[in-house]
Motif scaffolding. Structure first.
Motif, mmCIF file in Angstrom:
data_model
loop_
_atom_site.group_PDB
_atom_site.id
_atom_site.type_symbol
_atom_site.label_atom_id
_atom_site.label_comp_id
_atom_site.label_asym_id
_atom_site.label_seq_id
_atom_site.Cartn_x
_atom_site.Cartn_y
_atom_site.Cartn_z
ATOM 1 N N ILE A 399 -4.907 44.956 104.848
ATOM 2 C CA ILE A 399 -4.398 44.790 103.489
ATOM 3 C C ILE A 399 -5.504 45.086 102.489
ATOM 4 C CG2 ILE A 399 -3.440 43.139 101.829
ATOM 5 C CD1 ILE A 399 -2.185 41.670 104.153
ATOM 6 N N ASN A 400 -5.162 45.813 101.441
ATOM 7 C CA ASN A 400 -6.108 46.066 100.350
ATOM 8 C C ASN A 400 -6.336 44.761 99.597
ATOM 9 O OD1 ASN A 400 -7.395 46.762 97.927
ATOM 10 N ND2 ASN A 400 -6.509 48.825 97.978
ATOM 11 N N PHE A 401 -7.558 44.320 99.548
ATOM 12 C CA PHE A 401 -7.910 43.030 98.943
ATOM 13 C C PHE A 401 -7.377 42.916 97.512
ATOM 14 C CE2 PHE A 401 -11.346 41.338 96.117
ATOM 15 C CZ PHE A 401 -11.023 39.997 96.245
ATOM 16 N N LYS A 402 -7.466 43.988 96.747
ATOM 17 C CA LYS A 402 -7.076 43.935 95.334
ATOM 18 C C LYS A 402 -5.567 43.776 95.158
ATOM 19 C CE LYS A 402 -11.069 46.585 93.704
ATOM 20 N NZ LYS A 402 -11.536 47.794 92.997
ATOM 21 N N GLU A 403 -4.792 44.176 96.183
ATOM 22 C CA GLU A 403 -3.344 44.068 96.074
ATOM 23 C C GLU A 403 -2.848 42.637 96.138
ATOM 24 O OE1 GLU A 403 -1.359 46.471 98.898
ATOM 25 O OE2 GLU A 403 -1.948 48.376 97.988
ATOM 26 N N ILE A 404 -3.582 41.764 96.817
ATOM 27 C CA ILE A 404 -3.128 40.379 96.952
ATOM 28 C C ILE A 404 -3.831 39.446 95.956
ATOM 29 C CG2 ILE A 404 -2.531 40.695 99.371
ATOM 30 C CD1 ILE A 404 -5.559 38.609 98.577
ATOM 31 N N LEU A 405 -4.798 39.956 95.225
ATOM 32 C CA LEU A 405 -5.586 39.116 94.337
ATOM 33 C C LEU A 405 -4.728 38.559 93.209
ATOM 34 C CD1 LEU A 405 -8.556 38.229 94.048
ATOM 35 C CD2 LEU A 405 -8.887 40.134 92.467
ATOM 36 N N ASP A 406 -4.954 37.307 92.882
ATOM 37 C CA ASP A 406 -4.260 36.669 91.766
ATOM 38 C C ASP A 406 -4.479 37.511 90.504
ATOM 39 O OD1 ASP A 406 -3.501 35.021 89.600
ATOM 40 O OD2 ASP A 406 -4.003 33.207 90.719
ATOM 41 N N PRO A 407 -3.395 37.894 89.789
ATOM 42 C CA PRO A 407 -3.540 38.720 88.582
ATOM 43 C C PRO A 407 -4.513 38.141 87.574
ATOM 44 C CG PRO A 407 -1.229 38.530 89.211
ATOM 45 C CD PRO A 407 -2.004 37.592 90.095
ATOM 46 N N ARG A 408 -4.656 36.839 87.586
ATOM 47 C CA ARG A 408 -5.583 36.215 86.641
ATOM 48 C C ARG A 408 -7.039 36.513 86.965
ATOM 49 N NH1 ARG A 408 -3.102 30.305 87.294
ATOM 50 N NH2 ARG A 408 -3.039 31.136 89.424
ATOM 51 N N LEU A 409 -7.283 37.007 88.203
ATOM 52 C CA LEU A 409 -8.650 37.330 88.608
ATOM 53 C C LEU A 409 -8.921 38.826 88.618
ATOM 54 C CD1 LEU A 409 -8.966 34.900 91.672
ATOM 55 C CD2 LEU A 409 -9.914 34.569 89.379
ATOM 56 N N HIS A 414 -16.949 43.653 87.776
ATOM 57 C CA HIS A 414 -17.156 44.284 89.074
ATOM 58 C C HIS A 414 -18.039 43.417 89.971
ATOM 59 C CE1 HIS A 414 -17.712 47.409 92.052
ATOM 60 N NE2 HIS A 414 -19.031 47.263 91.930
ATOM 61 N N GLN A 415 -19.042 42.794 89.388
ATOM 62 C CA GLN A 415 -19.949 41.974 90.174
ATOM 63 C C GLN A 415 -19.222 40.764 90.765
ATOM 64 O OE1 GLN A 415 -22.888 43.269 90.543
ATOM 65 N NE2 GLN A 415 -23.677 41.716 91.944
ATOM 66 N N LYS A 416 -18.352 40.152 89.977
ATOM 67 C CA LYS A 416 -17.593 39.003 90.482
ATOM 68 C C LYS A 416 -16.558 39.429 91.516
ATOM 69 C CE LYS A 416 -18.212 35.985 86.476
ATOM 70 N NZ LYS A 416 -17.539 35.262 85.359
ATOM 71 N N LEU A 417 -15.999 40.626 91.344
ATOM 72 C CA LEU A 417 -15.056 41.125 92.340
ATOM 73 C C LEU A 417 -15.720 41.291 93.697
ATOM 74 C CD1 LEU A 417 -12.857 43.812 90.518
ATOM 75 C CD2 LEU A 417 -12.085 41.694 91.605
ATOM 76 N N LYS A 418 -16.985 41.718 93.693
ATOM 77 C CA LYS A 418 -17.725 41.850 94.950
ATOM 78 C C LYS A 418 -17.872 40.490 95.626
ATOM 79 C CE LYS A 418 -21.333 44.463 95.214
ATOM 80 N NZ LYS A 418 -22.647 45.091 94.904
ATOM 81 N N LYS A 419 -18.107 39.437 94.846
ATOM 82 C CA LYS A 419 -18.233 38.096 95.411
ATOM 83 C C LYS A 419 -16.886 37.611 95.951
ATOM 84 C CE LYS A 419 -22.140 36.690 92.535
ATOM 85 N NZ LYS A 419 -22.644 35.732 91.521
ATOM 86 N N LEU A 420 -15.811 37.923 95.221
ATOM 87 C CA LEU A 420 -14.478 37.543 95.706
ATOM 88 C C LEU A 420 -14.141 38.280 96.993
ATOM 89 C CD1 LEU A 420 -12.476 37.473 92.344
ATOM 90 C CD2 LEU A 420 -13.234 35.509 93.695
ATOM 91 N N ALA A 421 -14.547 39.548 97.094
ATOM 92 C CA ALA A 421 -14.312 40.315 98.314
ATOM 93 C C ALA A 421 -15.065 39.711 99.492
ATOM 94 C CB ALA A 421 -14.733 41.774 98.106
ATOM 95 N N LEU A 422 -16.256 39.190 99.233
ATOM 96 C CA LEU A 422 -17.030 38.534 100.290
ATOM 97 C C LEU A 422 -16.302 37.296 100.804
ATOM 98 C CD1 LEU A 422 -19.692 38.426 101.885
ATOM 99 C CD2 LEU A 422 -20.652 37.047 100.040
ATOM 100 N N ILE A 423 -15.709 36.522 99.877
ATOM 101 C CA ILE A 423 -14.918 35.350 100.270
ATOM 102 C C ILE A 423 -13.710 35.793 101.098
ATOM 103 C CG2 ILE A 423 -13.497 33.445 99.408
ATOM 104 C CD1 ILE A 423 -15.350 33.353 96.954
#
Length: 441
Positions: A399-409, A414-423
């Motif tokens: 699954i593409n990580f960005k497709e399931i991400l809460d729209p509020r996030l 970009h830097q925070k997205l990298k941290k969310l991807a790590l989680i």
């Protein structure tokens, strides 16, 4: 909106399958005798996943299930299904997970459900990896043909009425990871062939009528769980156990047998070896023959009228204290003699690891799984829903990580997205089907 439409479509598929395949209260169907049935139909020839667990289905599994020839995942756990296991399941050659647990299904395990040992079987559950048939009314012997399941990873036949011996042919299941045959009427010895299975990590055989000495030729050093209590094993402990040659073993229960080493080393639990006493029993000093280590072993003494919840809590605290002070300690289960009261694991469905259906021991890896579910929920902003089942069949790493991400996030930097991807990737590791592949706490 996209997620809502996807969920709605999936629910419509499940409802349609219910209407077409099973009898249940308030179904609109033609009358046959005192029952109301509907005509099954091959309405979904391309269906790959069917999850109907925790419903009120009451009929036998229809023979027409053979038409779902592309089915890979079938979970009918915790319904009120009756009748026998239909031989038409043998047509589902692509099925890799089958769970019929906690139903009123009777009869035997037909040998024809399994490969016949030929190189190219035309039908049978040839691709099955997870076979979960626990808490049912099955009986008879466990067929030798079950050993022809070359991909079998989990086999749990817990709480049925199987009798006879454990098939030595299980030694052919080289991918077998978890084996649970507990609470049956099995007889005879443990086949030495089980000891050759290098992927076998968890063995649960307690509450049977197994007997004889424990196998001396266990070559498997990968055991993490070995629970064979409440049988009639005799003789001495195998050398591998006596010198603790199982570096991964975290839980071993040999209680309520007639093994001689412990009886001999404590003088049949003589008073002179007693070094302590608690509410639930006495602690004895134990030195096994040809060992230079001193162990503490507790012999449980429980009166049916005095073993209450507070006593159990006290004993659990004692186990925790013993393990934290590096004692080797094995225990049975919290059960009164001649009683049906068990300590039950309590969890919210959807958060508990899948192996909790196969075993009765709560481990750290189950907590890791629950953490993974919770972490992904935080990222999604909602419960995983059908993604839990999707993870079992295809794996959420597709699954593409960005497709399931809460729209509020999704609008974050970009830097925070990298941290969310790590989680996200860490959470996926926590949801590994193989519990031993998950990270530690």
């Amino acid at each position: 909106m996209r997620k809502m439409m996807k969920k709605l479509a999936w629910n419509l598929i499940l409802i349609s399958v219910l209407l077409l395949s099973f009898q249940f209260p308030a179904a609109s169907a033609r009358r046959l005798g005192d029952h109301r049935y509907v005509n099954p139909s091959p309405a979904f020839p391309n269906l790959e996943l069917l999850n109907l667990k925790f419903n009120q289905l009451t009929s036998p599994i229809p023979e027409t299930i053979r038409y779902l020839s592309k089915l890979q995942f079938l979970d009918l756990n915790r319904n009120h299904l009756n009748g026998t296991i239909p031989l038409s399941l043998a047509n589902l050659t692509q099925l890799y997970e089958l769970d019929l647990s906690q139903n009123d299904i009777i009869g035997i395990l037909y040998p024809r459900l399994f490969p016949d040992g030929s190189d190219e079987p035309k039908t049978s559950l040839i691709g099955i990896k997870y076979l979960v048939l626990q808490g049912m009314l099955l009986g008879g012997i466990i067929p030798n043909e079950i050993g022809n399941l070359k991909q079998l990873t989990v086999l749990t036949l817990y709480q049925n009425s199987f009798y006879g011996s454990i098939p030595p042919s299980l030694g052919n299941c080289t991918h077998l990871n978890i084996l649970s045959l507990t609470v049956n009427n099995l007889l005879g010895a443990i086949p030495p062939t089980l000891g050759t299975l290098t992927n076998l990590t968890e063995v649960y055989l307690f509450m049977n009528n197994l007997s004889g000495p424990l196998p001396q030729g266990f070559e498997n050093r990968s055991f993490t769980m070995l629970v064979i209590s409440d049988n009639n094993f005799i003789g001495h402990l195998p050398p591998q156990i006596r010198v603790w040659e199982y570096p991964n073993l975290t839980y071993m229960d040999l209680s309520y047998n007639r093994l001689q080493d412990i009886i001999d080393a404590t003088g049949n639990f003589a008073k002179k070896y007693c070094i302590g006493e608690g509410a639930l029993g006495k602690v004895y000093k134990l030195i096994l023959p040809r060992e230079d280590k001193v162990f503490a072993i507790k012999k449980l003494v429980s009166e049916a009228d005095t073993l209450d919840i507070e006593s159990i809590k006290a004993f659990k605290s004692e186990i925790k204290a013993l393990t934290e002070t590096c004692h080797r300690f094995g225990t049975a289960r919290f059960l009164k003699p001649d009683s049906s009261i068990w300590i039950t694991f309590v969890s919210t469905y959807g958060y508990a690891a899948p192996e909790l259906a196969y075993i009765m021991v709560v481990t750290e890896k189950i907590d890791v799984y629950s953490f993974g579910v919770l972490a992904i929920e935080v990222l999604m902003g909602e419960h995983l829903g059908e993604l839990i089942s999707y993870n079992r069949t295809s794996g959420m790493n597709q699954i593409n990580f960005k497709e399931i991400l809460d729209p509020r996030l999704s609008s974050t930097t970009h830097q925070k997205l990298k941290k969310l991807a790590l989680i996200w990737h860490l959470a996926l590791q926590c949801l590994q089907t193989n519990s031993h592949a998950r990270p530690t706490m």
